[in-house]
Design a protein around this motif. Structure first.
Motif, PDB file in Angstrom:
ATOM      1  N   PRO A  89     -36.611 -10.152   1.972  1.00 34.49           N
ATOM      2  CA  PRO A  89     -36.676 -11.473   1.344  1.00 34.49           C
ATOM      3  C   PRO A  89     -36.803 -11.367  -0.177  1.00 34.49           C
ATOM      4  O   PRO A  89     -37.514 -10.509  -0.695  1.00 34.49           O
ATOM      5  CB  PRO A  89     -37.928 -12.111   1.936  1.00 34.49           C
ATOM      6  CG  PRO A  89     -38.318 -11.268   3.078  1.00 34.49           C
ATOM      7  CD  PRO A  89     -37.705  -9.929   2.897  1.00 34.49           C
ATOM      8  N   HIS A 117     -40.677 -16.036  -1.189  1.00 37.84           N
ATOM      9  CA  HIS A 117     -41.151 -16.862  -0.073  1.00 37.84           C
ATOM     10  C   HIS A 117     -41.532 -18.244  -0.597  1.00 37.84           C
ATOM     11  O   HIS A 117     -42.026 -18.377  -1.719  1.00 37.84           O
ATOM     12  CB  HIS A 117     -42.366 -16.221   0.612  1.00 37.84           C
ATOM     13  CG  HIS A 117     -42.050 -14.954   1.322  1.00 37.84           C
ATOM     14  ND1 HIS A 117     -41.433 -14.919   2.541  1.00 37.84           N
ATOM     15  CD2 HIS A 117     -42.245 -13.654   0.986  1.00 37.84           C
ATOM     16  CE1 HIS A 117     -41.270 -13.666   2.931  1.00 37.84           C
ATOM     17  NE2 HIS A 117     -41.759 -12.871   1.996  1.00 37.84           N
ATOM     18  N   SER A 118     -41.329 -19.259   0.251  1.00 38.42           N
ATOM     19  CA  SER A 118     -41.723 -20.614  -0.135  1.00 38.42           C
ATOM     20  C   SER A 118     -43.248 -20.707  -0.121  1.00 38.42           C
ATOM     21  O   SER A 118     -43.917 -20.020   0.644  1.00 38.42           O
ATOM     22  CB  SER A 118     -41.101 -21.645   0.797  1.00 38.42           C
ATOM     23  OG  SER A 118     -41.596 -21.490   2.103  1.00 38.42           O
ATOM     24  N   GLY A 135     -44.112 -20.313   3.723  1.00 41.41           N
ATOM     25  CA  GLY A 135     -43.936 -18.868   3.666  1.00 41.41           C
ATOM     26  C   GLY A 135     -42.593 -18.394   4.179  1.00 41.41           C
ATOM     27  O   GLY A 135     -42.446 -17.244   4.577  1.00 41.41           O
ATOM     28  N   PRO A 140     -38.587 -17.285   3.908  1.00 38.79           N
ATOM     29  CA  PRO A 140     -37.814 -16.574   2.887  1.00 38.79           C
ATOM     30  C   PRO A 140     -36.906 -17.526   2.109  1.00 38.79           C
ATOM     31  O   PRO A 140     -36.265 -18.394   2.677  1.00 38.79           O
ATOM     32  CB  PRO A 140     -36.970 -15.576   3.674  1.00 38.79           C
ATOM     33  CG  PRO A 140     -37.437 -15.622   5.066  1.00 38.79           C
ATOM     34  CD  PRO A 140     -38.288 -16.820   5.249  1.00 38.79           C
ATOM     35  N   LYS A 141     -36.892 -17.350   0.778  1.00 38.63           N
ATOM     36  CA  LYS A 141     -35.997 -18.125  -0.089  1.00 38.63           C
ATOM     37  C   LYS A 141     -34.954 -17.174  -0.654  1.00 38.63           C
ATOM     38  O   LYS A 141     -35.098 -16.673  -1.753  1.00 38.63           O
ATOM     39  CB  LYS A 141     -36.784 -18.768  -1.232  1.00 38.63           C
ATOM     40  CG  LYS A 141     -37.745 -19.844  -0.786  1.00 38.63           C
ATOM     41  CD  LYS A 141     -38.601 -20.339  -1.910  1.00 38.63           C
ATOM     42  CE  LYS A 141     -37.804 -21.005  -2.989  1.00 38.63           C
ATOM     43  NZ  LYS A 141     -38.642 -21.551  -4.055  1.00 38.63           N
TER      44      LYS A 141
END
Length: 104
Positions: free
Chosen positions: A53, A56-57, A61, A63-64
């Motif tokens: 990832p 993370h948001s 949490g 993955p962005k």
């Protein structure tokens, strides 16, 4: 097919970004293998990169985005272990599978 610009970290591809095809879920493949031809005409060297990832948001949490990190070992793994799969042999296993008899 749709592709996504994905950054690479470590190894010879450090700092580069390549368009990587994404699957039906919108994720790139878990491993990315790059064959590099040998100048002497021998077998090509394969560079292995693993998907991780990018960030993370905050709230959930999730993955962005994704990036690839260099895997110098290039071993397979990280997938599920099925009961019918062969186990990996331990490097320090005693031959024959029996422990040493210390009590005579």
């Amino acid at each position: 097919m749709k592709s996504e610009e994905t950054p690479f970290e470590g190894g010879p591809m450090d700092g580069r970004s390549l368009p990587v095809l994404v699957g039906p879920t919108g994720n790139p493949p878990k491993t990315y293998r790059i064959p590099v031809p040998d100048d002497a005409g021998g077998p090509p060297t394969v560079l292995v990169y693993r998907r991780v990832p990018r960030a993370h948001s905050k709230r959930l949490g999730l993955p962005k985005g994704w990036k690839y990190e260099f895997d110098p070992e290039g071993k397979r793994g990280g997938g599920p272990r099925w009961p019918w799969s062969k186990p990996d042999p331990a490097p320090d296993a005693t031959p024959g599978g029996k422990p040493d008899d210390t009590h005579g």
